[in-house]
Write a protein that holds these residues in place. Structure first.
Motif, PDB file in Angstrom:
ATOM      1  N   ALA A  15      67.891  28.673 -15.321  1.00 46.21           N
ATOM      2  CA  ALA A  15      68.666  28.316 -14.117  1.00 46.21           C
ATOM      3  C   ALA A  15      68.110  27.021 -13.521  1.00 46.21           C
ATOM      4  N   ALA A  16      66.784  26.916 -13.453  1.00 45.13           N
ATOM      5  CA  ALA A  16      66.169  25.703 -12.909  1.00 45.13           C
ATOM      6  C   ALA A  16      66.454  24.502 -13.807  1.00 45.13           C
ATOM      7  N   ALA A  17      66.455  24.731 -15.133  1.00 46.07           N
ATOM      8  CA  ALA A  17      66.721  23.630 -16.070  1.00 46.07           C
ATOM      9  C   ALA A  17      68.181  23.171 -15.991  1.00 46.07           C
ATOM     10  N   VAL A  18      69.108  24.116 -15.792  1.00 43.88           N
ATOM     11  CA  VAL A  18      70.526  23.740 -15.604  1.00 43.88           C
ATOM     12  C   VAL A  18      70.637  22.864 -14.352  1.00 43.88           C
ATOM     13  N   ALA A  19      69.931  23.281 -13.295  1.00 49.12           N
ATOM     14  CA  ALA A  19      69.960  22.520 -12.045  1.00 49.12           C
ATOM     15  C   ALA A  19      69.417  21.110 -12.288  1.00 49.12           C
ATOM     16  N   GLN A  20      68.321  21.024 -13.051  1.00 44.67           N
ATOM     17  CA  GLN A  20      67.738  19.704 -13.315  1.00 44.67           C
ATOM     18  C   GLN A  20      68.717  18.810 -14.080  1.00 44.67           C
ATOM     19  N   ALA A  21      69.388  19.401 -15.087  1.00 48.15           N
ATOM     20  CA  ALA A  21      70.355  18.625 -15.875  1.00 48.15           C
ATOM     21  C   ALA A  21      71.495  18.134 -14.977  1.00 48.15           C
ATOM     22  N   ALA A  22      71.947  18.995 -14.070  1.00 47.56           N
ATOM     23  CA  ALA A  22      73.069  18.620 -13.199  1.00 47.56           C
ATOM     24  C   ALA A  22      72.647  17.560 -12.187  1.00 47.56           C
ATOM     25  N   VAL A  23      71.425  17.682 -11.684  1.00 42.89           N
ATOM     26  CA  VAL A  23      70.923  16.683 -10.734  1.00 42.89           C
ATOM     27  C   VAL A  23      70.829  15.322 -11.433  1.00 42.89           C
ATOM     28  N   ALA A  24      70.358  15.351 -12.704  1.00 37.12           N
ATOM     29  CA  ALA A  24      70.249  14.094 -13.461  1.00 37.12           C
ATOM     30  C   ALA A  24      71.629  13.469 -13.668  1.00 37.12           C
ATOM     31  N   ALA A  25      72.670  14.325 -13.700  1.00 39.27           N
ATOM     32  CA  ALA A  25      74.041  13.816 -13.858  1.00 39.27           C
ATOM     33  C   ALA A  25      74.669  13.528 -12.485  1.00 39.27           C
ATOM     34  N   ARG A  26      73.796  13.395 -11.482  1.00 43.00           N
ATOM     35  CA  ARG A  26      74.194  13.007 -10.117  1.00 43.00           C
ATOM     36  C   ARG A  26      75.105  14.024  -9.432  1.00 43.00           C
ATOM     37  N   ARG A  27      74.926  15.297  -9.778  1.00 44.74           N
ATOM     38  CA  ARG A  27      75.683  16.322  -9.049  1.00 44.74           C
ATOM     39  C   ARG A  27      74.806  16.864  -7.933  1.00 44.74           C
ATOM     40  N   ARG A  28      75.478  17.320  -6.874  1.00 43.70           N
ATOM     41  CA  ARG A  28      74.719  17.969  -5.791  1.00 43.70           C
ATOM     42  C   ARG A  28      74.680  19.461  -6.093  1.00 43.70           C
ATOM     43  N   ASP A 129      78.382  20.360  -5.755  1.00 41.62           N
ATOM     44  CA  ASP A 129      79.234  20.226  -6.942  1.00 41.62           C
ATOM     45  C   ASP A 129      79.021  21.421  -7.854  1.00 41.62           C
ATOM     46  N   LEU A 130      77.804  21.953  -7.795  1.00 44.13           N
ATOM     47  CA  LEU A 130      77.476  23.065  -8.694  1.00 44.13           C
ATOM     48  C   LEU A 130      76.550  24.047  -7.984  1.00 44.13           C
ATOM     49  N   VAL A 131      76.895  25.321  -8.075  1.00 42.24           N
ATOM     50  CA  VAL A 131      76.005  26.366  -7.569  1.00 42.24           C
ATOM     51  C   VAL A 131      75.505  27.147  -8.780  1.00 42.24           C
ATOM     52  N   VAL A 132      74.191  27.195  -8.954  1.00 49.10           N
ATOM     53  CA  VAL A 132      73.601  27.909 -10.100  1.00 49.10           C
ATOM     54  C   VAL A 132      72.963  29.196  -9.592  1.00 49.10           C
ATOM     55  N   LEU A 133      73.418  30.287 -10.160  1.00 49.16           N
ATOM     56  CA  LEU A 133      72.942  31.599  -9.726  1.00 49.16           C
ATOM     57  C   LEU A 133      71.925  32.123 -10.728  1.00 49.16           C
ATOM     58  N   ASP A 134      70.681  32.275 -10.272  1.00 44.81           N
ATOM     59  CA  ASP A 134      69.671  32.918 -11.109  1.00 44.81           C
ATOM     60  C   ASP A 134      69.845  34.410 -10.872  1.00 44.81           C
ATOM     61  N   SER A 135      70.703  35.030 -11.680  1.00 46.72           N
ATOM     62  CA  SER A 135      71.107  36.393 -11.339  1.00 46.72           C
ATOM     63  C   SER A 135      70.105  37.408 -11.884  1.00 46.72           C
ATOM     64  N   PRO A 136      70.149  38.638 -11.369  1.00 38.87           N
ATOM     65  CA  PRO A 136      69.171  39.632 -11.822  1.00 38.87           C
ATOM     66  C   PRO A 136      69.369  39.982 -13.299  1.00 38.87           C
ATOM     67  N   ALA A 137      68.406  40.695 -13.867  1.00 36.97           N
ATOM     68  CA  ALA A 137      68.500  41.077 -15.282  1.00 36.97           C
ATOM     69  C   ALA A 137      69.801  41.834 -15.523  1.00 36.97           C
ATOM     70  N   SER A 138      70.272  41.808 -16.797  1.00 37.49           N
ATOM     71  CA  SER A 138      71.619  42.308 -17.125  1.00 37.49           C
ATOM     72  C   SER A 138      71.945  43.671 -16.525  1.00 37.49           C
ATOM     73  N   GLY A 139      70.967  44.588 -16.508  1.00 40.08           N
ATOM     74  CA  GLY A 139      71.220  45.923 -15.971  1.00 40.08           C
ATOM     75  C   GLY A 139      71.698  45.892 -14.530  1.00 40.08           C
ATOM     76  N   HIS A 140      71.275  44.870 -13.780  1.00 34.95           N
ATOM     77  CA  HIS A 140      71.692  44.768 -12.380  1.00 34.95           C
ATOM     78  C   HIS A 140      72.828  43.766 -12.192  1.00 34.95           C
ATOM     79  N   SER A 141      72.892  42.755 -13.051  1.00 37.02           N
ATOM     80  CA  SER A 141      73.916  41.739 -12.801  1.00 37.02           C
ATOM     81  C   SER A 141      75.306  42.211 -13.219  1.00 37.02           C
ATOM     82  N   VAL A 142      75.391  43.109 -14.222  1.00 40.09           N
ATOM     83  CA  VAL A 142      76.731  43.590 -14.601  1.00 40.09           C
ATOM     84  C   VAL A 142      77.377  44.375 -13.442  1.00 40.09           C
ATOM     85  N   PRO A 143      76.664  45.348 -12.839  1.00 41.66           N
ATOM     86  CA  PRO A 143      77.272  46.023 -11.689  1.00 41.66           C
ATOM     87  C   PRO A 143      77.625  45.050 -10.553  1.00 41.66           C
TER      88      PRO A 143
END
Ligand SMILES: Nc1ncnc2c1ncn2[C@@H]1O[C@H](COP(=O)(O)OP(=O)(O)OP(=O)(O)O)[C@@H](O)[C@H]1O
Ligand SMILES: [Mg+2]
Length: 301
Positions: A15-28, A129-143
């Motif tokens: 999630a942090a790396a996606v944010a870094q890539a998006a920031v480098a592409a000048r997204r907020r 421009d982009l909201v990145v959700l570091d969501s809980p592990a699959s057992g919790h994020s599916v519900p």
């Protein structure tokens, strides 16, 4: 962008790396940690995240998504009369009942994220421009992600119905939402990622991105190197510990490649491979090779 996967596969890191890539592409970018303030702050090298978005570095803000403030928000949205909503929120009975109503906390959490997505600056442009959700592990994020679907048949009218419908629309819209399923090169993680991707896409109608295979050992030895290693072993001209280290590296790389092929065959999509980072504790700078590998994702997001 909803980053999910089995526990410990690197969701927070990705999630942090996606944010870094998006920031480098000048997204907020707004990076959201679902849970009480956790490890995201240490990757960002900032104090624990708070319930309100905080500027972290150029182009990037971060926030911890807390149940209590999300519930307060939901009540305020449903009861425009502040006096009434405040009274309700201050009642212990309400909190106990709210916690017992299936789906209400989840609805509150998702509604708060959508609130951030809809925030506008003074010129009327979206704040993020982009909201990145570091969501809980699959057992919790599916519900969590299933709630709008589960509730849509039950809460059809009134303010709650409208909120549930809006959440459903956001989550199922391929122009606005992507679920990013992360795996590592381990049998259990690959099996779980394939299953999770299917249940998000087929069961919940969530648009899914290419699968991510995290922590792949880089290719350090060529075929010639491998032959040289074998020859050195045969002639006994190599330190046994060096030999073991070399073998370990080659094996880990081969296993990762094999898992990459399995993931590709099962999902019919080429996984995005993120390199293993040899670092004691993951820092923002360490994320650079991961962000680079995630770049293709942003072209389609
Ligand atoms: N590409 C990588 N290379 C090396 N180490 C990694 C990589 N990705 C993640 N890690 C490490 O693996 C550990 C787990 O990563 P992370 O906390 O991101 O996983 P998670 O899926 O968010 O875990 P949880 O389910 O507990 O929230 C951390 O120590 C992290 O630094
Ligand atoms: Mg995590």
């Amino acid at each position: 962008m909803i980053v999910t996967g089995k526990g410990g596969v690197g969701k927070t890191t990705v999630a942090a790396a996606v944010a870094q890539a998006a920031v480098a592409a000048r997204r907020r970018v707004l990076l959201v940690e679902v849970a009480t303030p956790g490890p995201l702050a240490s990757v960002l090298d900032v104090p624990p995240l708070a319930g309100e978005p905080r500027h972290v570095r150029e182009g990037l803000s971060a926030v911890a998504l807390e149940e209590s403030s999300a519930l307060e928000d939901l009540v305020h949205q449903m009861m425009p009369l502040r006096l009434l909503s405040r009274r309700l929120l201050s009642s212990d009975t309400f909190r106990i009942i709210a916690a017992a109503v299936p789906g209400i906390i989840e609805t509150a959490l998702l509604a708060r994220v959508i609130g951030w997505l809809e925030e506008r600056d003074r010129r009327g442009r979206p704040l993020w421009d982009l909201v990145v959700l570091d969501s809980p592990a699959s057992g919790h994020s599916v519900p969590l992600l299933a709630t709008p679907r589960t509730l849509s048949g039950l809460a059809t009218v009134g303010p709650l119905g409208a909120i549930v419908r809006k959440t459903s629309c956001w989550l199922s819209d391929p122009a606005r939402t992507r679920a990013l399923v992360v795996a590592i090169p381990e049998d259990w993680a690959i099996a779980e990622a394939v299953e999770l991707r299917e249940s998000l896409r087929d069961g919940l109608a969530l648009p899914v991105a290419r699968p991510v295979l995290n922590a792949v050992f880089p290719k350090r030895f060529s075929r010639t190197d491998e032959t040289l290693l074998e020859e050195a072993e045969a002639s006994g001209s190599i330190d046994p510990q060096l030999l073991e280290a070399g073998r370990y590296f080659i094996r880990r790389r081969a296993v990762a490649m094999e898992h990459g092929r399995t993931l590709r065959a099962a999902t019919r999509e080429r996984p995005l491979e993120l390199p293993f980072v040899f670092s004691g504790s993951m820092t923002w700078e360490d994320l650079a090779p991961l962000a680079e590998a995630l770049d293709p994702l942003l072209e389609t997001a």
